[in-house]
Design an enzyme around this catalytic site. Structure first.
Site, PDB file in Angstrom:
ATOM      1  N   HIS A 157      -3.549  10.939  11.493  1.00  0.00           N
ATOM      2  CA  HIS A 157      -2.372  10.199  11.965  1.00  0.00           C
ATOM      3  C   HIS A 157      -2.091  10.599  13.404  1.00  0.00           C
ATOM      4  O   HIS A 157      -2.243  11.755  13.769  1.00  0.00           O
ATOM      5  CB  HIS A 157      -1.145  10.542  11.108  1.00  0.00           C
ATOM      6  N   ARG A 162      -3.953   7.896  20.302  1.00  0.00           N
ATOM      7  CA  ARG A 162      -4.122   6.627  19.568  1.00  0.00           C
ATOM      8  C   ARG A 162      -5.477   5.989  19.913  1.00  0.00           C
ATOM      9  O   ARG A 162      -6.171   5.460  19.036  1.00  0.00           O
ATOM     10  CB  ARG A 162      -2.981   5.656  19.885  1.00  0.00           C
ATOM     11  N   ARG A 200     -11.895   7.487  13.840  1.00  0.00           N
ATOM     12  CA  ARG A 200     -12.011   6.697  12.608  1.00  0.00           C
ATOM     13  C   ARG A 200     -13.325   5.917  12.583  1.00  0.00           C
ATOM     14  O   ARG A 200     -13.958   5.754  11.525  1.00  0.00           O
ATOM     15  CB  ARG A 200     -10.810   5.765  12.491  1.00  0.00           C
ATOM     16  N   THR A 224      -6.854   1.205  12.682  1.00  0.00           N
ATOM     17  CA  THR A 224      -6.403   1.795  11.418  1.00  0.00           C
ATOM     18  C   THR A 224      -7.509   1.793  10.360  1.00  0.00           C
ATOM     19  O   THR A 224      -7.736   2.793   9.683  1.00  0.00           O
ATOM     20  CB  THR A 224      -5.179   1.012  10.885  1.00  0.00           C
ATOM     21  N   PHE A 277       0.804  -1.217   0.000  1.00  0.00           N
ATOM     22  CA  PHE A 277       0.000   0.000   0.000  1.00  0.00           C
ATOM     23  C   PHE A 277       0.843   1.276   0.000  1.00  0.00           C
ATOM     24  O   PHE A 277       0.291   2.384   0.022  1.00  0.00           O
ATOM     25  CB  PHE A 277      -0.963   0.001   1.197  1.00  0.00           C
ATOM     26  N   ASN A 297      -8.246   7.362   6.485  1.00  0.00           N
ATOM     27  CA  ASN A 297      -8.705   7.270   7.874  1.00  0.00           C
ATOM     28  C   ASN A 297      -8.460   8.560   8.657  1.00  0.00           C
ATOM     29  O   ASN A 297      -8.364   8.540   9.879  1.00  0.00           O
ATOM     30  CB  ASN A 297      -8.075   6.053   8.556  1.00  0.00           C
TER      31      ASN A 297
HETATM   32  P1  IDP Z   1      -1.807   3.732  11.774  1.00  0.00           P
HETATM   33  O1  IDP Z   1      -2.025   5.050  11.048  1.00  0.00           O
HETATM   34  O2  IDP Z   1      -3.062   3.281  12.474  1.00  0.00           O
HETATM   35  O3  IDP Z   1      -0.599   3.747  12.668  1.00  0.00           O
HETATM   36  P2  IDP Z   1      -0.236   2.082   9.944  1.00  0.00           P
HETATM   37  O4  IDP Z   1      -0.331   0.598   9.886  1.00  0.00           O
HETATM   38  O5  IDP Z   1       0.997   2.675  10.559  1.00  0.00           O
HETATM   39  O6  IDP Z   1      -1.563   2.637  10.648  1.00  0.00           O
HETATM   40  O7  IDP Z   1      -0.376   2.608   8.453  1.00  0.00           O
HETATM   41  C1  IDP Z   1      -0.138   3.965   8.142  1.00  0.00           C
HETATM   42  C2  IDP Z   1      -1.255   4.443   7.245  1.00  0.00           C
HETATM   43  O8  IDP Z   1      -1.179   3.738   5.995  1.00  0.00           O
HETATM   44  C3  IDP Z   1      -2.664   4.160   7.758  1.00  0.00           C
HETATM   45  O9  IDP Z   1      -3.110   5.119   8.682  1.00  0.00           O
HETATM   46  C4  IDP Z   1      -3.467   4.156   6.464  1.00  0.00           C
HETATM   47  O10 IDP Z   1      -3.728   5.497   6.016  1.00  0.00           O
HETATM   48  C5  IDP Z   1      -2.495   3.492   5.500  1.00  0.00           C
HETATM   49  N1  IDP Z   1      -2.661   2.031   5.420  1.00  0.00           N
HETATM   50  C6  IDP Z   1      -2.260   1.103   6.321  1.00  0.00           C
HETATM   51  N2  IDP Z   1      -2.539  -0.139   5.911  1.00  0.00           N
HETATM   52  C7  IDP Z   1      -3.120  -0.002   4.688  1.00  0.00           C
HETATM   53  C8  IDP Z   1      -3.642  -0.940   3.722  1.00  0.00           C
HETATM   54  O11 IDP Z   1      -3.611  -2.161   3.913  1.00  0.00           O
HETATM   55  N3  IDP Z   1      -4.179  -0.411   2.597  1.00  0.00           N
HETATM   56  C9  IDP Z   1      -4.217   0.938   2.357  1.00  0.00           C
HETATM   57  N4  IDP Z   1      -3.727   1.840   3.208  1.00  0.00           N
HETATM   58  C10 IDP Z   1      -3.190   1.379   4.375  1.00  0.00           C
HETATM   59 MG    MG Z   2       1.413   3.693  12.241  1.00  0.00          MG
END
Ligand code: IDP
Ligand code: MG
Length: 152
Positions: free
Chosen positions: A116, A86, A103, A92, A58, A113
């Site tokens: 951050h 958080r 979210r 996520t 992604f 979402n």
């Molecule tokens: P987080 O923001 O909850 O910490 P992370 O796993 O660190 O989540 O991923 C960073 C960002 O990447 C997410 O907030 C989301 O916008 C995007 N993301 C994460 N996993 C995916 C996926 O499987 N498909 C598309 N976008 C993703």
């Molecule tokens: Mg993250």
């Protein structure tokens, strides 16, 4: 002890004009805004911010998303701010995030979402230094803050 964390209102939050509404949730919780600015993210900054995700399927979509429109980035401070933010964000994936979380209440997408939040104090320190010059993060007292912060 007060702790700082980095938040980003991602381009979907800006385009959906949800910045004020979501910032109000953080302020109502008792978090203090220590820094806040709107900017257009370039690829270099996006890649640095999301360095841990380089190579994931992604990643390219994520960089397109985060550079696809302006973001509002800020620093929030308060007791256990990293974990508090958080928890307020929720899972996520917006389709799985619990109702009552940001979210869960506003997102129905895994990528789009809205917000951050730093995932640890170490990430917060790295991210704050990446997005802000030292003088842009302002230490000031909130009048009457003992009513919010005491007994931490
Ligand atoms: P987080 O923001 O909850 O910490 P992370 O796993 O660190 O989540 O991923 C960073 C960002 O990447 C997410 O907030 C989301 O916008 C995007 N993301 C994460 N996993 C995916 C996926 O499987 N498909 C598309 N976008 C993703
Ligand atoms: Mg993250």
């Amino acid at each position: 002890m007060p702790q700082k964390t980095l938040i980003i209102f991602k381009p979907d939050a800006v385009q959906r004009r949800l910045v004020g509404e979501i910032l109000a949730r953080f302020e109502s919780k008792g978090l203090r805004v220590a820094a806040l600015k709107l900017l257009q993210v370039d690829r270099s900054l996006g890649e640095k911010h999301y360095a841990e995700h380089v190579g994931k399927p992604f990643f390219e979509g994520l960089i397109s998303f985060i550079t696809g429109g302006p973001v509002v980035v800020g620093v929030l401070e308060g007791n256990e701010a990293v974990a508090v933010v958080r928890a307020m964000l929720g899972a996520t994936n917006g389709t799985a995030a619990a109702p009552g979380t940001i979210r869960g209440d506003y997102s129905i997408s895994k990528q789009n979402n809205l917000i951050h939040g730093s995932d640890s104090p170490e990430s917060a320190a790295r991210e704050i230094a990446l997005w802000f010059r030292p003088g842009e993060v302002v230490d000031y007292a909130i009048a009457g803050s003992q009513w919010v912060f005491d007994g931490a």
